[in-house]
Design a protein around this motif. Structure first.
Motif, short mmCIF file in Angstrom:
data_model
loop_
_atom_site.label_atom_id
_atom_site.label_comp_id
_atom_site.label_asym_id
_atom_site.label_seq_id
_atom_site.Cartn_x
_atom_site.Cartn_y
_atom_site.Cartn_z
N GLU A 29 -3.03 9.96 2.84
CA GLU A 29 -2.90 9.18 4.08
C GLU A 29 -3.90 9.64 5.13
OE1 GLU A 29 1.21 8.08 5.29
OE2 GLU A 29 1.81 9.48 3.70
N GLN A 72 -7.14 4.96 5.08
CA GLN A 72 -6.64 3.72 4.48
C GLN A 72 -7.75 3.00 3.73
OE1 GLN A 72 -3.50 2.69 4.48
NE2 GLN A 72 -2.73 4.36 5.75
N ARG A 98 1.04 4.14 -2.91
CA ARG A 98 0.83 5.55 -2.58
C ARG A 98 2.01 6.40 -3.05
NH1 ARG A 98 0.37 4.85 2.43
NH2 ARG A 98 -1.92 4.88 2.58
N ARG A 108 0.84 -1.21 0.00
CA ARG A 108 0.00 0.00 0.00
C ARG A 108 0.87 1.25 0.00
NH1 ARG A 108 -3.07 -2.92 4.02
NH2 ARG A 108 -5.06 -3.65 3.13
N GLU A 109 1.94 1.22 0.79
CA GLU A 109 2.84 2.37 0.84
C GLU A 109 3.56 2.54 -0.49
OE1 GLU A 109 4.73 5.66 2.77
OE2 GLU A 109 2.85 4.55 2.99
N LYS A 155 2.34 9.29 -6.15
CA LYS A 155 2.86 10.64 -5.86
C LYS A 155 4.05 10.98 -6.75
CE LYS A 155 1.56 11.06 -0.96
NZ LYS A 155 2.10 11.19 0.43
N PHE A 206 -6.69 8.24 0.30
CA PHE A 206 -5.63 7.23 0.32
C PHE A 206 -4.26 7.85 0.04
CE2 PHE A 206 -3.03 4.32 -2.32
CZ PHE A 206 -2.71 3.38 -1.35
N ILE A 207 -4.20 8.70 -0.96
CA ILE A 207 -2.92 9.32 -1.33
C ILE A 207 -2.42 10.25 -0.23
CG2 ILE A 207 -1.74 10.78 -3.02
CD1 ILE A 207 -2.56 8.02 -4.06
#
Length: 288
Positions: A71, A74, A30, A26-27, A34, A68-69
């Protein structure tokens, strides 16, 4: 190795590892989004609205992606995570390979690359853009119902902005005899080399499967327009069937809507066309 490049285990991220839903993946997703948003040429393809459209879950909105982006949330379920991972990798954005592709990502890049590779002269390109555009009926032996014939449609257009000659080929099975209906569309480009014409196509929408190659070695023209094309098409049908078959293409004067209504797999084929789809086989060679 940074957060974007690594998965924490000493290995680089791959499609397979990023598809496995975890805090680390997930990280990665993300941070990858970006990072990609920093490039003006693809930024519009990575807006929250565009990303939400890639998710099959209708509950996922642009606001969901935005949260989500940032943060702030979640709230991105496993299915939507995998939808976005596929979108990233299908566009070659999972690594920096997309930057190396450069001009190859332009819509008409393949057309110009093929004409350059084949050494097609400007005169041939000018003739192609003038004589080929139009609407055609396509006849070929049916792969879906052996022994019958497909009546399809071929649309050829010249894009003046890119200089490419684009093709869209459509085949339909209406599903009679209590069987499911089917529709296939292939899109791509038509090029010319000397007296031969070549169509290089793939399934519309970038669906899986190899390309199809159609080689035209016999044409008939009238008033500087192609009216008949005859040759062979080769490709794959289904998962494991490699095929080559004759193809006969004839310019039509009816509208697209009118022609579309008549598309099907059929026995109702002109006898003169059927004769043109005959092949011979000898010494392990198929002759069209």
């Amino acid at each position: 190795m940074n957060e974007i490049e690594g998965n924490g285990s000493g290995e680089e991220w791959s499609f397979e590892t990023s598809l496995i839903v975890s805090d680390a993946s997930r990280e990665w997703l993300r941070l990858r989004i970006k990072q990609l948003r920093q490039f003006p040429e693809i930024k519009k393809e990575l807006t929250s609205e565009k990303l939400s459209e890639q998710c099959k879950d209708p509950a996922v909105t642009a606001q969901t992606i935005h949260g989500f982006i940032r943060e702030d949330s979640q709230a991105l379920n496993d299915r939507s995570h995998q939808d976005l991972v596929r979108y990233i990798w299908n566009n070659h954005w999972g690594t920096d390979q997309w930057q190396k592709e450069g001009a190859a990502r332009e819509p008409a890049a393949l057309f110009h690359a093929l004409t350059h590779f084949l050494g097609t002269h400007q005169q041939s390109l000018s003739e192609l853009s003038r004589e080929a555009p139009g609407l055609y009926t396509v006849w070929a032996p049916s792969l879906h119902l052996p022994g019958k014939y497909t009546k399809g449609m071929l649309s050829i257009r010249h894009d003046e902005d890119t200089g490419a000659v684009e093709v869209t080929e459509t085949h339909v099975f209406t599903g009679w005899d209590n069987t499911a209906s089917l529709k296939e569309e292939f899109c791509g480009f038509l090029i010319k080399k000397s007296r031969h014409y070549v169509m290089f196509t793939r399934r519309r929408g970038g669906q899986s499967g190899p390309p199809r190659l159609t080689i035209i070695d016999n044409t008939l023209s009238d008033q500087a327009q192609i009216v008949v094309m005859q040759g062979m098409v080769t490709g794959c049908y289904g998962a494991n069937v490699l095929f080559s078959s004759p193809i006969y293409i004839e310019r039509t004067q009816v509208s697209t809507d009118e022609l579309t209504k008549t598309l099907d797999i059929t026995d109702d084929i002109p006898e003169s066309v059927k004769m043109k789809l005959k092949i011979s086989f000898s010494d392990n060679v198929i002759r069209f």
